[in-house]
Motif scaffolding. Sequence first.
Motif, short mmCIF file in Angstrom:
data_model
loop_
_atom_site.label_atom_id
_atom_site.label_comp_id
_atom_site.label_asym_id
_atom_site.label_seq_id
_atom_site.Cartn_x
_atom_site.Cartn_y
_atom_site.Cartn_z
N MET A 153 3.29 1.21 0.67
CA MET A 153 2.35 1.13 -0.45
C MET A 153 0.93 1.39 0.03
O MET A 153 0.39 0.66 0.86
CB MET A 153 2.44 -0.26 -1.10
CG MET A 153 1.55 -0.42 -2.31
SD MET A 153 1.84 -2.00 -3.19
CE MET A 153 1.08 -3.16 -2.06
N LEU A 154 0.33 2.45 -0.49
CA LEU A 154 -1.07 2.78 -0.23
C LEU A 154 -1.88 2.48 -1.47
O LEU A 154 -1.52 2.92 -2.57
CB LEU A 154 -1.20 4.26 0.14
CG LEU A 154 -2.61 4.87 0.13
CD1 LEU A 154 -3.46 4.30 1.26
CD2 LEU A 154 -2.55 6.40 0.23
N LEU A 155 -2.97 1.73 -1.32
CA LEU A 155 -3.92 1.52 -2.41
C LEU A 155 -5.16 2.35 -2.11
O LEU A 155 -5.72 2.25 -1.01
CB LEU A 155 -4.29 0.04 -2.54
CG LEU A 155 -3.26 -0.93 -3.14
CD1 LEU A 155 -2.88 -0.49 -4.53
CD2 LEU A 155 -2.05 -1.08 -2.26
N ALA A 156 -5.55 3.19 -3.06
CA ALA A 156 -6.61 4.15 -2.79
C ALA A 156 -7.63 4.19 -3.90
O ALA A 156 -7.32 4.07 -5.08
CB ALA A 156 -6.00 5.55 -2.61
N GLY A 193 1.16 10.49 5.22
CA GLY A 193 0.71 10.51 3.83
C GLY A 193 -0.70 11.04 3.66
O GLY A 193 -0.99 11.76 2.71
N LEU A 194 -1.58 10.68 4.58
CA LEU A 194 -2.95 11.17 4.50
C LEU A 194 -3.02 12.67 4.77
O LEU A 194 -3.83 13.39 4.16
CB LEU A 194 -3.84 10.41 5.49
CG LEU A 194 -4.08 8.94 5.18
CD1 LEU A 194 -4.81 8.26 6.33
CD2 LEU A 194 -4.87 8.77 3.88
N ARG A 195 -2.17 13.16 5.64
CA ARG A 195 -2.16 14.59 5.92
C ARG A 195 -1.55 15.38 4.76
O ARG A 195 -2.11 16.39 4.32
CB ARG A 195 -1.38 14.87 7.20
CG ARG A 195 -2.02 14.30 8.46
CD ARG A 195 -1.32 14.76 9.72
NE ARG A 195 -1.44 16.20 9.91
CZ ARG A 195 -0.83 16.88 10.87
NH1 ARG A 195 -0.03 16.26 11.72
NH2 ARG A 195 -1.00 18.18 10.97
N GLU A 196 -0.40 14.91 4.26
CA GLU A 196 0.30 15.66 3.21
C GLU A 196 -0.32 15.47 1.84
O GLU A 196 -0.42 16.42 1.06
CB GLU A 196 1.77 15.21 3.18
CG GLU A 196 2.55 15.55 4.44
CD GLU A 196 3.94 14.94 4.43
OE1 GLU A 196 4.29 14.28 3.41
OE2 GLU A 196 4.68 15.11 5.42
N GLY A 197 -0.71 14.25 1.52
CA GLY A 197 -1.20 13.97 0.17
C GLY A 197 -2.68 14.21 -0.03
O GLY A 197 -3.11 14.53 -1.14
N TYR A 198 -3.46 14.05 1.05
CA TYR A 198 -4.91 14.17 0.94
C TYR A 198 -5.48 15.36 1.70
O TYR A 198 -6.68 15.65 1.60
CB TYR A 198 -5.59 12.89 1.44
CG TYR A 198 -5.44 11.72 0.49
CD1 TYR A 198 -6.40 11.46 -0.49
CD2 TYR A 198 -4.34 10.88 0.57
CE1 TYR A 198 -6.26 10.39 -1.34
CE2 TYR A 198 -4.20 9.81 -0.30
CZ TYR A 198 -5.16 9.57 -1.25
OH TYR A 198 -5.01 8.51 -2.11
N GLY A 199 -4.66 16.02 2.49
CA GLY A 199 -5.14 17.16 3.25
C GLY A 199 -6.07 16.81 4.39
O GLY A 199 -6.87 17.65 4.82
N ILE A 200 -5.99 15.57 4.90
CA ILE A 200 -6.82 15.15 6.04
C ILE A 200 -6.06 15.50 7.31
O ILE A 200 -5.03 14.91 7.62
CB ILE A 200 -7.11 13.64 5.97
CG1 ILE A 200 -7.81 13.28 4.66
CG2 ILE A 200 -7.98 13.22 7.16
CD1 ILE A 200 -7.97 11.79 4.43
N VAL A 286 -0.33 4.24 -4.51
CA VAL A 286 0.43 5.43 -4.12
C VAL A 286 1.59 4.99 -3.25
O VAL A 286 1.41 4.20 -2.33
CB VAL A 286 -0.45 6.43 -3.32
CG1 VAL A 286 0.36 7.67 -2.95
CG2 VAL A 286 -1.69 6.80 -4.11
N THR A 287 2.79 5.49 -3.54
CA THR A 287 3.94 5.17 -2.72
C THR A 287 4.18 6.30 -1.72
O THR A 287 4.46 7.43 -2.11
CB THR A 287 5.21 4.96 -3.57
OG1 THR A 287 4.94 3.96 -4.56
CG2 THR A 287 6.36 4.48 -2.71
N LEU A 288 4.05 5.96 -0.44
CA LEU A 288 4.30 6.92 0.64
C LEU A 288 5.75 6.79 1.11
O LEU A 288 6.36 5.73 1.00
CB LEU A 288 3.36 6.65 1.81
CG LEU A 288 1.86 6.64 1.51
CD1 LEU A 288 1.07 6.30 2.78
CD2 LEU A 288 1.41 7.96 0.93
N GLY A 289 6.29 7.87 1.63
CA GLY A 289 7.64 7.85 2.17
C GLY A 289 8.72 8.19 1.17
O GLY A 289 9.90 8.06 1.47
#
Length: 336
Positions: A153-156, A193-200, A286-289
């Motif tokens: 669980m990611l809170l953003a 998740g940060l790489r795939e979802g946010y492009g970081i 956001v749910t990662l995985g």
Amino acid sequence: MSTPPLALTMGDPAGIGGELTLAAWARLRTSGPAFLALDDPARLSALAARLGWDVPVTPVSGPEEAAAVFTDRLPVMTVRLPAPSVPGTPDPVNAPAVLGSIERAVALAQAGQVGGVVTNPISKATLYRTGFAFPGHTEFLGALTGTAEPPVMLLASPMLRVVPVTIHVSLRRALDTLTTAEIVRTGLALHRGLREGYGIESPRIAVAGLNPHAGEEGAMGDEEPRLVVPAIEALRAQGVDAFGPLPPDTMFTARARAGYDAALCLYHDQALIPIKTLDMDGGVNVTLGLPIVRTSPDHGTAFGIAGQGIADPGSLVAALRLAADMAARRFPKAAA
């Protein structure tokens, strides 16, 4: 609106989800992202009429029809309620519809018919009374999608991103079950998740300590050198820019937040208190995985104000926008 529409679930029909759905459509109808609600169209129409809101509701057969009508009408794939809903009074009789809405949304996402799933708030206590066997949305979605490992669980929000290693368990159980391996697993999921979802490309992950002052070199607890430091070393050995453990009482200041892309926290409230304090209305869960995109508002059912038309749709709007952005990054061909 070139991307597939999103699927928005019902949530608890006695909560604020219905009015948030109506308000989100009014705010996004011309700009997008487009979405279809998996809900009872009669319920939403009656709610709009009671609130005096000009939101025309129309049943649709699927996502393609929803995308075609979205600018003029709120599209709804019908999920009938077994009993009329009363704002502020949750009824376990309607639990099958609440869960059915989630199940249909996930099925649409797995079939590639929608860009992602956005969930309105559910009442876990009400669902538990009907035999619901999962701690919450996150775990239920993991089971529905057949993930090999528990989702994260990611809170953003624009101000902060946080991930708790332990989630919907008591604080005592969180302390008893916290392990180096679980910190590493969660940190790797956050990195991906940060790489795939946010492009970081190279996310910076700040890891919180467990004890006051991050243990003060063992004077206030041994969990940092025994559990947390080995996890950070393991993450760094796998190419993750993780650092810490940081004192939890100072790592969420504005100056500290500028030094990382996300905070890896060790238990539920350590993560959720700072983000909800900083940005309650703009936070997104956001749910990662998962093999699908899933977001939700960072708040609950708000039974106390349900049906009054005063609930702020900001978090749901942010969840819809973030889901669309994440879907475009994860599935670029579908967005082309």
